[in-house]
Write an enzyme that holds these catalytic residues in place. Structure first.
Site, PDB file in Angstrom:
ATOM      1  N   THR A  93       0.859  -1.183   0.000  1.00 45.76           N
ATOM      2  CA  THR A  93       0.000   0.000   0.000  1.00 45.76           C
ATOM      3  C   THR A  93       0.892   1.228   0.000  1.00 45.76           C
ATOM      4  OG1 THR A  93      -1.672  -1.182   1.255  1.00 45.76           O
ATOM      5  CG2 THR A  93      -1.846   1.215   1.204  1.00 45.76           C
ATOM      6  N   LYS A 168      -7.481   1.772  -2.862  1.00 45.40           N
ATOM      7  CA  LYS A 168      -7.019   1.260  -1.562  1.00 45.40           C
ATOM      8  C   LYS A 168      -7.058   2.371  -0.505  1.00 45.40           C
ATOM      9  CE  LYS A 168      -4.778  -1.146   1.562  1.00 45.40           C
ATOM     10  NZ  LYS A 168      -4.888  -2.449   2.118  1.00 45.40           N
ATOM     11  N   LYS A 236       0.957   4.908   8.129  1.00 46.45           N
ATOM     12  CA  LYS A 236       1.547   5.249   6.824  1.00 46.45           C
ATOM     13  C   LYS A 236       0.445   5.435   5.770  1.00 46.45           C
ATOM     14  CE  LYS A 236       2.519   1.681   4.524  1.00 46.45           C
ATOM     15  NZ  LYS A 236       1.845   0.842   3.565  1.00 46.45           N
TER      16      LYS A 236
HETATM   17  P1  NDP Z   1       5.507  -6.676   7.249  1.00 53.05           P
HETATM   18  O1  NDP Z   1       6.123  -5.582   8.042  1.00 53.05           O
HETATM   19  O2  NDP Z   1       5.076  -7.912   7.922  1.00 53.05           O
HETATM   20  O3  NDP Z   1       6.517  -7.117   6.055  1.00 53.05           O
HETATM   21  C1  NDP Z   1       7.162  -6.164   5.271  1.00 53.05           C
HETATM   22  C2  NDP Z   1       8.017  -6.889   4.248  1.00 53.05           C
HETATM   23  O4  NDP Z   1       8.639  -5.927   3.397  1.00 53.05           O
HETATM   24  C3  NDP Z   1       9.149  -7.706   4.880  1.00 53.05           C
HETATM   25  O5  NDP Z   1       9.355  -8.856   4.099  1.00 53.05           O
HETATM   26  C4  NDP Z   1      10.331  -6.738   4.773  1.00 53.05           C
HETATM   27  O6  NDP Z   1      11.586  -7.402   4.779  1.00 53.05           O
HETATM   28  C5  NDP Z   1      10.055  -6.125   3.424  1.00 53.05           C
HETATM   29  N1  NDP Z   1      10.711  -4.828   3.223  1.00 53.05           N
HETATM   30  C6  NDP Z   1      10.459  -3.668   3.879  1.00 53.05           C
HETATM   31  N2  NDP Z   1      11.244  -2.684   3.411  1.00 53.05           N
HETATM   32  C7  NDP Z   1      11.996  -3.223   2.427  1.00 53.05           C
HETATM   33  C8  NDP Z   1      12.996  -2.699   1.551  1.00 53.05           C
HETATM   34  N3  NDP Z   1      13.394  -1.428   1.598  1.00 53.05           N
HETATM   35  N4  NDP Z   1      13.563  -3.556   0.675  1.00 53.05           N
HETATM   36  C9  NDP Z   1      13.189  -4.854   0.618  1.00 53.05           C
HETATM   37  N5  NDP Z   1      12.250  -5.397   1.418  1.00 53.05           N
HETATM   38  C10 NDP Z   1      11.657  -4.584   2.307  1.00 53.05           C
HETATM   39  O7  NDP Z   1       4.307  -5.967   6.450  1.00 53.05           O
HETATM   40  P2  NDP Z   1       2.943  -6.616   5.903  1.00 53.05           P
HETATM   41  O8  NDP Z   1       3.266  -7.889   5.196  1.00 53.05           O
HETATM   42  O9  NDP Z   1       1.925  -6.575   6.955  1.00 53.05           O
HETATM   43  O10 NDP Z   1       2.530  -5.489   4.829  1.00 53.05           O
HETATM   44  C11 NDP Z   1       3.166  -5.388   3.573  1.00 53.05           C
HETATM   45  C12 NDP Z   1       2.402  -4.359   2.723  1.00 53.05           C
HETATM   46  O11 NDP Z   1       1.038  -4.796   2.574  1.00 53.05           O
HETATM   47  C13 NDP Z   1       2.349  -2.966   3.354  1.00 53.05           C
HETATM   48  O12 NDP Z   1       2.429  -1.969   2.365  1.00 53.05           O
HETATM   49  C14 NDP Z   1       0.983  -2.957   4.036  1.00 53.05           C
HETATM   50  O13 NDP Z   1       0.471  -1.635   4.181  1.00 53.05           O
HETATM   51  C15 NDP Z   1       0.158  -3.793   3.076  1.00 53.05           C
HETATM   52  N6  NDP Z   1      -0.996  -4.489   3.684  1.00 53.05           N
HETATM   53  C16 NDP Z   1      -0.918  -5.115   4.902  1.00 53.05           C
HETATM   54  C17 NDP Z   1      -2.050  -5.737   5.439  1.00 53.05           C
HETATM   55  C18 NDP Z   1      -2.000  -6.458   6.760  1.00 53.05           C
HETATM   56  O14 NDP Z   1      -3.077  -6.814   7.278  1.00 53.05           O
HETATM   57  N7  NDP Z   1      -0.814  -6.717   7.331  1.00 53.05           N
HETATM   58  C19 NDP Z   1      -3.329  -5.744   4.730  1.00 53.05           C
HETATM   59  C20 NDP Z   1      -3.271  -5.155   3.435  1.00 53.05           C
HETATM   60  C21 NDP Z   1      -2.162  -4.522   2.953  1.00 53.05           C
HETATM   61  P3  NDP Z   1      12.259  -7.886   6.178  1.00 53.05           P
HETATM   62  O15 NDP Z   1      11.738  -9.282   6.420  1.00 53.05           O
HETATM   63  O16 NDP Z   1      13.713  -7.858   5.904  1.00 53.05           O
HETATM   64  O17 NDP Z   1      11.836  -6.906   7.228  1.00 53.05           O
END
Ligand code: NDP
Length: 288
Positions: A93, A168, A236
């Site tokens: 998102t 979204k 965010k």
């Molecule tokens: P998490 O914090 O659980 O996971 C984030 C992921 O992104 C991790 O794998 C992290 O790697 C990776 N990451 C972050 N920054 C970087 C970067 N600079 N380069 C490479 N990899 C990166 O988040 P979620 O899975 O909960 O959410 C992911 C996205 O989905 C977000 O944008 C969120 O807003 C959206 N979302 C989330 C929902 C939810 O219910 N959780 C629902 C709908 C949308 P590492 O393992 O190294 O930290």
């Protein structure tokens, strides 16, 4: 189609598994490499050491990382090696503007970009029942059909690049109002001395119910808020909504109130809890 997955977080881990179940996943990459190695070992797919190596090995990549700068970073790395005709589907998102920037990075290499943010929580990601909101070219959307269908149940094309993210953002405003109403109502119910588990079971079938009430009010009953959807992530998203509304000279009251509450939760060290942690603040209203 060979599909790579980038970002094995709370959402991405499940989405990657669903792509695997559909026979599409060939490679995974995660910033913290251990997660990628473990999943790749379990699913018997590749775990290339770099994004560039992953890009070179696939026809499409699904990304699910945290915020705007993360998407642009990842897309810039992938752009080095993706083949002409490849598609990047970003399910993070972020702002509509970031989606357009990502598309601009990929365009010179004839790589298509679809913004495909998702809704439905970690449960929706696990069960492949996500609602997916897509922006980009219609032709890329058609080609990406099997990938999107493997991760979601309701997949909707909204229009040009950025339209998925605008849809979204609309959803995130609703979530703000709903989680606030759910936590306020639950704090009220507790102050009335009502049995909260019965409240969840009964009102969950009533007109005031919602996904958040059914799935997250139980967190409030237990007093535990495991992510879920982290406070920091919704904060965010609401900042994105605030900026998009500000372009019309508008400050949205629901968004502003939730941002204040999230700032308070983050300041108290609860930023990585699920957004149902707003119950902490609503409960305090009755403790004064
Ligand atoms: P998490 O914090 O659980 O996971 C984030 C992921 O992104 C991790 O794998 C992290 O790697 C990776 N990451 C972050 N920054 C970087 C970067 N600079 N380069 C490479 N990899 C990166 O988040 P979620 O899975 O909960 O959410 C992911 C996205 O989905 C977000 O944008 C969120 O807003 C959206 N979302 C989330 C929902 C939810 O219910 N959780 C629902 C709908 C949308 P590492 O393992 O190294 O930290």
């Amino acid at each position: 189609m060979r599909v790579g997955f980038v970002g094995l977080g709370a959402m991405g881990m499940h989405m990657a598994r669903n792509l695997h179940r559909a026979g599409l996943l060939t490679a995974v990459w995660n910033r913290t490499p251990e997660k990628a190695r473990t999943l790749a070992g379990e699913l018997n797919v590749q775990a290339p050491a770099t994004l560039e190596a992953l890009g070179a090995s696939v026809d499409a990549v699904v990304t699910c990382v945290s915020a705007d700068s993360d998407v642009l970073e990842v897309v810039s790395e992938l752009a080095k090696s993706l083949k002409s005709g490849a598609i990047v589907l970003d399910s993070s998102t972020v702002s509509a503007e970031t989606a357009r920037k990502a598309a601009d990075i990929l365009h010179p290499r004839s790589v298509e970009f679809l913004d495909c943010p998702v809704s439905g929580g970690t449960e929706g990601a696990r069960d492949a029942t996500l609602a997916i909101m897509v922006g980009g070219s219609e032709q890329a959307f058609e080609r990406a059909g099997p990938i999107l269908a493997a991760m979601g149940k309701t997949v909707t094309y909204f229009g040009p690049t950025g339209s998925g993210q605008a849809a979204k953002a609309t959803n995130q405003i609703m979530c703000a109002g709903i989680i606030e109403a759910v936590s306020e109502a639950m704090a009220f119910a507790r102050a009335q001395g009502l049995p909260l588990d019965k409240i969840v079971d009964t009102l969950g079938k009533g007109a005031g119910s919602s996904w958040y009430f059914v799935h997250r009010a139980p967190n409030m009953v237990r007093g535990a808020y495991p992510a879920g959807f982290r406070v920091r992530l919704h904060e965010k998203d609401l900042t994105i909504c605030r900026d998009m509304a500000a372009r019309f000279g508008v400050a949205l009251p629901v968004v502003e109130r939730m941002l204040d509450e999230y700032a308070e939760l983050v300041a108290r060290g609860y930023g990585d809890e699920d957004i149902s942690a707003t119950f902490r603040l609503k409960s305090e209203l009755f403790e004064k």
